[in-house]
Design a protein around this motif. Structure first.
Motif, PDB file in Angstrom:
ATOM      1  N   SER A  81       1.536  -1.077  -0.004  1.00  0.00           N
ATOM      2  CA  SER A  81      -0.610   0.047   0.365  1.00  0.00           C
ATOM      3  C   SER A  81       1.127   1.038   0.022  1.00  0.00           C
ATOM      4  O   SER A  81       0.906   2.222   0.169  1.00  0.00           O
ATOM      5  CB  SER A  81      -0.928  -0.057   1.480  1.00  0.00           C
ATOM      6  N   ASP A  82       1.714   1.075   0.262  1.00  0.00           N
ATOM      7  CA  ASP A  82       2.662   2.214   0.299  1.00  0.00           C
ATOM      8  C   ASP A  82       4.055   2.729  -1.340  1.00  0.00           C
ATOM      9  O   ASP A  82       4.427   3.943  -1.485  1.00  0.00           O
ATOM     10  CB  ASP A  82       4.345   2.484   1.022  1.00  0.00           C
ATOM     11  N   ILE A  83       3.211   1.678  -2.186  1.00  0.00           N
ATOM     12  CA  ILE A  83       3.277   1.733  -3.488  1.00  0.00           C
ATOM     13  C   ILE A  83       2.598   3.038  -3.907  1.00  0.00           C
ATOM     14  O   ILE A  83       0.844   2.856  -4.442  1.00  0.00           O
ATOM     15  CB  ILE A  83       3.528   0.903  -4.775  1.00  0.00           C
ATOM     16  N   GLN A  84       2.645   3.973  -4.600  1.00  0.00           N
ATOM     17  CA  GLN A  84       1.373   5.212  -4.907  1.00  0.00           C
ATOM     18  C   GLN A  84       2.592   6.704  -5.437  1.00  0.00           C
ATOM     19  O   GLN A  84       3.301   5.905  -6.027  1.00  0.00           O
ATOM     20  CB  GLN A  84       1.310   6.424  -3.292  1.00  0.00           C
ATOM     21  N   PRO A  85       0.645   6.995  -6.307  1.00  0.00           N
ATOM     22  CA  PRO A  85       1.190   7.407  -7.789  1.00  0.00           C
ATOM     23  C   PRO A  85       2.262   9.080  -7.477  1.00  0.00           C
ATOM     24  O   PRO A  85       1.546   9.160  -6.687  1.00  0.00           O
ATOM     25  CB  PRO A  85      -0.408   7.733  -8.203  1.00  0.00           C
ATOM     26  N   LEU A  86       2.955   9.171  -8.067  1.00  0.00           N
ATOM     27  CA  LEU A  86       3.519  10.448  -8.144  1.00  0.00           C
ATOM     28  C   LEU A  86       2.459  11.600  -8.141  1.00  0.00           C
ATOM     29  O   LEU A  86       2.751  12.864  -7.477  1.00  0.00           O
ATOM     30  CB  LEU A  86       4.646  10.765  -9.484  1.00  0.00           C
ATOM     31  N   ILE A  97       5.159  -1.156 -16.390  1.00  0.00           N
ATOM     32  CA  ILE A  97       6.263  -1.920 -16.425  1.00  0.00           C
ATOM     33  C   ILE A  97       6.238  -1.812 -13.986  1.00  0.00           C
ATOM     34  O   ILE A  97       6.522  -1.166 -13.882  1.00  0.00           O
ATOM     35  CB  ILE A  97       8.026  -0.824 -16.202  1.00  0.00           C
ATOM     36  N   ILE A  98       7.503  -3.472 -14.034  1.00  0.00           N
ATOM     37  CA  ILE A  98       6.538  -3.283 -12.723  1.00  0.00           C
ATOM     38  C   ILE A  98       8.193  -3.958 -12.678  1.00  0.00           C
ATOM     39  O   ILE A  98       9.063  -4.813 -12.476  1.00  0.00           O
ATOM     40  CB  ILE A  98       6.036  -4.747 -11.834  1.00  0.00           C
ATOM     41  N   ALA A  99       9.012  -2.727 -11.491  1.00  0.00           N
ATOM     42  CA  ALA A  99      10.624  -2.871 -10.989  1.00  0.00           C
ATOM     43  C   ALA A  99      10.822  -3.722  -9.480  1.00  0.00           C
ATOM     44  O   ALA A  99      10.425  -2.437  -8.381  1.00  0.00           O
ATOM     45  CB  ALA A  99      11.225  -1.274 -10.881  1.00  0.00           C
ATOM     46  N   GLU A 100      11.164  -4.503  -9.566  1.00  0.00           N
ATOM     47  CA  GLU A 100      11.228  -5.059  -7.714  1.00  0.00           C
ATOM     48  C   GLU A 100      12.740  -4.579  -7.157  1.00  0.00           C
ATOM     49  O   GLU A 100      13.365  -5.458  -8.567  1.00  0.00           O
ATOM     50  CB  GLU A 100      11.106  -6.834  -7.941  1.00  0.00           C
ATOM     51  N   PRO A 101      13.508  -3.832  -6.879  1.00  0.00           N
ATOM     52  CA  PRO A 101      14.762  -3.584  -6.267  1.00  0.00           C
ATOM     53  C   PRO A 101      15.072  -4.521  -5.342  1.00  0.00           C
ATOM     54  O   PRO A 101      16.450  -4.460  -5.118  1.00  0.00           O
ATOM     55  CB  PRO A 101      14.668  -2.101  -5.612  1.00  0.00           C
ATOM     56  N   LYS A 131       3.614   2.154 -20.604  1.00  0.00           N
ATOM     57  CA  LYS A 131       2.004   2.796 -20.283  1.00  0.00           C
ATOM     58  C   LYS A 131       3.045   3.878 -19.168  1.00  0.00           C
ATOM     59  O   LYS A 131       1.826   4.793 -18.567  1.00  0.00           O
ATOM     60  CB  LYS A 131       1.088   2.562 -20.133  1.00  0.00           C
ATOM     61  N   GLY A 132       3.820   3.351 -18.139  1.00  0.00           N
ATOM     62  CA  GLY A 132       4.718   3.676 -16.823  1.00  0.00           C
ATOM     63  C   GLY A 132       5.069   2.871 -16.063  1.00  0.00           C
ATOM     64  O   GLY A 132       5.106   1.969 -16.936  1.00  0.00           O
ATOM     65  N   ILE A 133       5.549   3.298 -15.139  1.00  0.00           N
ATOM     66  CA  ILE A 133       6.207   2.316 -14.205  1.00  0.00           C
ATOM     67  C   ILE A 133       5.831   2.437 -12.745  1.00  0.00           C
ATOM     68  O   ILE A 133       5.008   2.619 -12.338  1.00  0.00           O
ATOM     69  CB  ILE A 133       7.175   2.911 -14.155  1.00  0.00           C
ATOM     70  N   VAL A 134       5.986   1.172 -12.291  1.00  0.00           N
ATOM     71  CA  VAL A 134       5.384   0.809 -10.818  1.00  0.00           C
ATOM     72  C   VAL A 134       6.514   0.517 -10.209  1.00  0.00           C
ATOM     73  O   VAL A 134       7.523  -0.770 -10.653  1.00  0.00           O
ATOM     74  CB  VAL A 134       4.432  -0.330 -10.355  1.00  0.00           C
ATOM     75  N   PRO A 153       3.205   8.390 -16.020  1.00  0.00           N
ATOM     76  CA  PRO A 153       2.909   7.762 -14.547  1.00  0.00           C
ATOM     77  C   PRO A 153       3.839   7.076 -13.859  1.00  0.00           C
ATOM     78  O   PRO A 153       4.216   5.685 -14.552  1.00  0.00           O
ATOM     79  CB  PRO A 153       1.229   6.734 -15.491  1.00  0.00           C
ATOM     80  N   VAL A 154       3.932   7.334 -12.821  1.00  0.00           N
ATOM     81  CA  VAL A 154       5.043   6.653 -12.264  1.00  0.00           C
ATOM     82  C   VAL A 154       4.381   6.305 -10.950  1.00  0.00           C
ATOM     83  O   VAL A 154       3.807   7.279 -10.071  1.00  0.00           O
ATOM     84  CB  VAL A 154       5.937   7.231 -11.559  1.00  0.00           C
ATOM     85  N   PHE A 155       4.448   4.987  -9.807  1.00  0.00           N
ATOM     86  CA  PHE A 155       3.939   4.648  -9.173  1.00  0.00           C
ATOM     87  C   PHE A 155       5.452   4.179  -7.940  1.00  0.00           C
ATOM     88  O   PHE A 155       6.407   3.859  -8.279  1.00  0.00           O
ATOM     89  CB  PHE A 155       3.334   3.628  -8.969  1.00  0.00           C
TER      90      PHE A 155
END
Length: 216
Positions: A32-37, A80-84, A107-110, A127-129
């Protein structure tokens, strides 16, 4: 695929989440702490997963070449879904990566991690989350390990070709195998909700409306 992206993009996460629950998929919500810019930002499309890990030492290889390899492989229309991985201080995305992703039609990145160059990204509207902000470059701190492979973000397993939908309420992953069913069922429920909403605004009784339409 473009039609599916459009149909998914016209929905909101609350409606899709309800459908996933109805179908027995209760674990499709990213942290839930992944939020849109920006509150108005929305991402919808097939997933392009990216996995990274902390860079513990300088091996003499500039990690930015691997970043460019990842960018070159972005499919048009992808989210794009990025897991660091185990790196939680640096910014894993920035302005120039944003402009490159736009060139490839993303289309955007999470990102389950950090972002920088936020004002410049807001200027282009990509769009960036993200989870947090950091001025620190990832160059000396993080390597991209793999991309377009299955990953796990928190306790959510994500496969290439699954679908992502993100808005102000959060980010959902929809398995590729059920995307058509999810969209069709959500559209059907939304049609009922439109009727109920209009009836309520005209003074209708929610209990009577619920008995007829089974939405609330």
């Amino acid at each position: 695929m473009n039609e599916m992206i459009g149909q998914l993009g016209n929905r909101y996460t609350g409606a899709i989440a309800d459908t996933l629950d109805e179908l027995g998929y209760h674990n499709q919500y990213l942290p839930s702490d992944i939020q849109p810019l920006a509150d108005s930002m929305k991402v919808a499309g097939p997933v392009y997963p990216v996995l990274g890990k902390r860079r513990h030492y300088d091996d003499g290889v500039d990690p930015r070449y691997r970043q460019m390899d990842m960018m070159d492989a972005i499919p048009s229309g992808a989210g794009i879904i990025a897991e660091p991985g185990n790196e939680s201080f640096a910014a894993h995305w920035g302005e120039l990566m944003t402009n490159t992703a736009l060139q490839w039609g993303a289309k955007g990145i999470v990102i389950n991690g950090g972002l920088r160059d936020s004002l410049q990204i807001l200027d282009v509207g990509f769009p960036v989350f993200r989870k947090y902000h950091s001025p620190l470059t990832a160059t000396y701190r993080w390597n991209i390990d793999s991309f377009d492979i299955p990953i796990k973000v928190s306790n959510v397993t994500i496969e290439p070709g699954d679908y992502v939908l993100g808005d102000i309420d959060g980010v959902l992953i929809i398995p590729q195998a059920i995307i058509q069913e999810v969209v069709e069922q959500t559209v059907a429920v939304a049609t009922k909700e439109d009727v109920v909403r209009a009836s309520l605004q005209d003074g209708g009784n929610i209990r009577e409306l619920f008995e007829e339409y089974k939405v609330f």
